[in-house]
Design a protein around this motif. Sequence first.
Motif, PDB file in Angstrom:
ATOM      1  N   GLN A  42       0.883  -1.262  -0.063  1.00 12.15           N
ATOM      2  CA  GLN A  42      -0.072  -0.112   0.025  1.00 12.15           C
ATOM      3  C   GLN A  42       0.931   1.403  -0.111  1.00 12.15           C
ATOM      4  OE1 GLN A  42      -2.192  -0.901   3.637  1.00 12.15           O
ATOM      5  NE2 GLN A  42      -4.249  -1.444   2.613  1.00 12.15           N
ATOM      6  N   GLN A  43       2.036   1.489   0.749  1.00  9.08           N
ATOM      7  CA  GLN A  43       2.886   2.399   0.852  1.00  9.08           C
ATOM      8  C   GLN A  43       3.397   2.453  -0.205  1.00  9.08           C
ATOM      9  OE1 GLN A  43       5.015   2.505   4.639  1.00  9.08           O
ATOM     10  NE2 GLN A  43       3.798   1.012   5.222  1.00  9.08           N
ATOM     11  N   ASN A  45       2.412   1.672  -3.357  1.00  7.10           N
ATOM     12  CA  ASN A  45       1.518   2.310  -4.474  1.00  7.10           C
ATOM     13  C   ASN A  45       1.389   3.604  -4.304  1.00  7.10           C
ATOM     14  OD1 ASN A  45      -0.783   1.398  -6.424  1.00  7.10           O
ATOM     15  ND2 ASN A  45      -2.065   2.567  -4.738  1.00  7.10           N
ATOM     16  N   SER A  46       1.305   4.059  -3.064  1.00  8.36           N
ATOM     17  CA  SER A  46       0.974   5.528  -2.728  1.00  8.36           C
ATOM     18  C   SER A  46       2.107   6.323  -3.233  1.00  8.36           C
ATOM     19  CB  SER A  46       1.045   5.897  -1.087  1.00  8.36           C
ATOM     20  OG  SER A  46      -0.133   5.062  -0.661  1.00  8.36           O
ATOM     21  N   TRP A 187      -7.209  -0.091  -9.928  1.00  8.83           N
ATOM     22  CA  TRP A 187      -7.768  -1.144  -9.313  1.00  8.83           C
ATOM     23  C   TRP A 187      -9.294  -1.638  -9.413  1.00  8.83           C
ATOM     24  CZ3 TRP A 187      -5.421  -2.798  -4.395  1.00  8.83           C
ATOM     25  CH2 TRP A 187      -3.913  -2.254  -4.354  1.00  8.83           C
TER      26      TRP A 187
END
Length: 233
Positions: A42-43, A45-46, A187
């Motif tokens: 997630q990090q 991807n951010s 997504w």
Amino acid sequence: MFLNRWSYTLAGCLLSQLCMASTLHIDPRGESFYQQAVPYLQQANSKLEAVPANTPTASAEEKKRSWALIDEAGELLKPAITLLEQAAALDHPVAQYRLGLIYVMLYPSEVIKEKACPLFEKSLAHGLAPPALEISSWCVAYSGTPLYQTALQATETSMPIYEKYFPQPVVRLECKREQPEGLAMQWGSSRDFQAEIYRLQGNSNRAQRSEYYQKALDINDCYGVKRRMGDRQ
């Protein structure tokens, strides 16, 4: 077309409801490794979402900032890869898929076929829908087999099993108009991926094409199908 011993075994497995049910069991250790990897993913991807799409034509200063974000994402992916490898070795379908996606991001096409395609094929064999899209793009030798078509059909009944793992990323969704930001992927929800499965089935099954395409349209007004149908008119 040549099928190795693993493929023959998998073909028999896919044709057996009992075998399919057993493949949906997720090892608790694999689940633990996968869940530990999720925050890193997630990090990363951010970071990638923050990379401007116009980076190739941006100023030197802006390019420097973009490369810094890419480097930071790469550092976050290192522990994620280790954890995903451990989960994938325990036959975790979602970990296999996410690890294959990272290989798609990092390696040239010939290496993708060697490293990512086996992961995608195993993940799809467990009934997870997202790898079907990557297989259609990168694993052409497999996507043209009856085994692939059987696996596509099996995803519909397996979809509820994986609901808690969605949304999932993919390089490109044909049934959604929204484009990803920066270098990030698109997504999709479980319904989005079900529409994609119907689209893929319609693409390859001329006899039932209209039926599959209509199912994709009913789910999310699949613009990829609408565009293809328009091109044929």
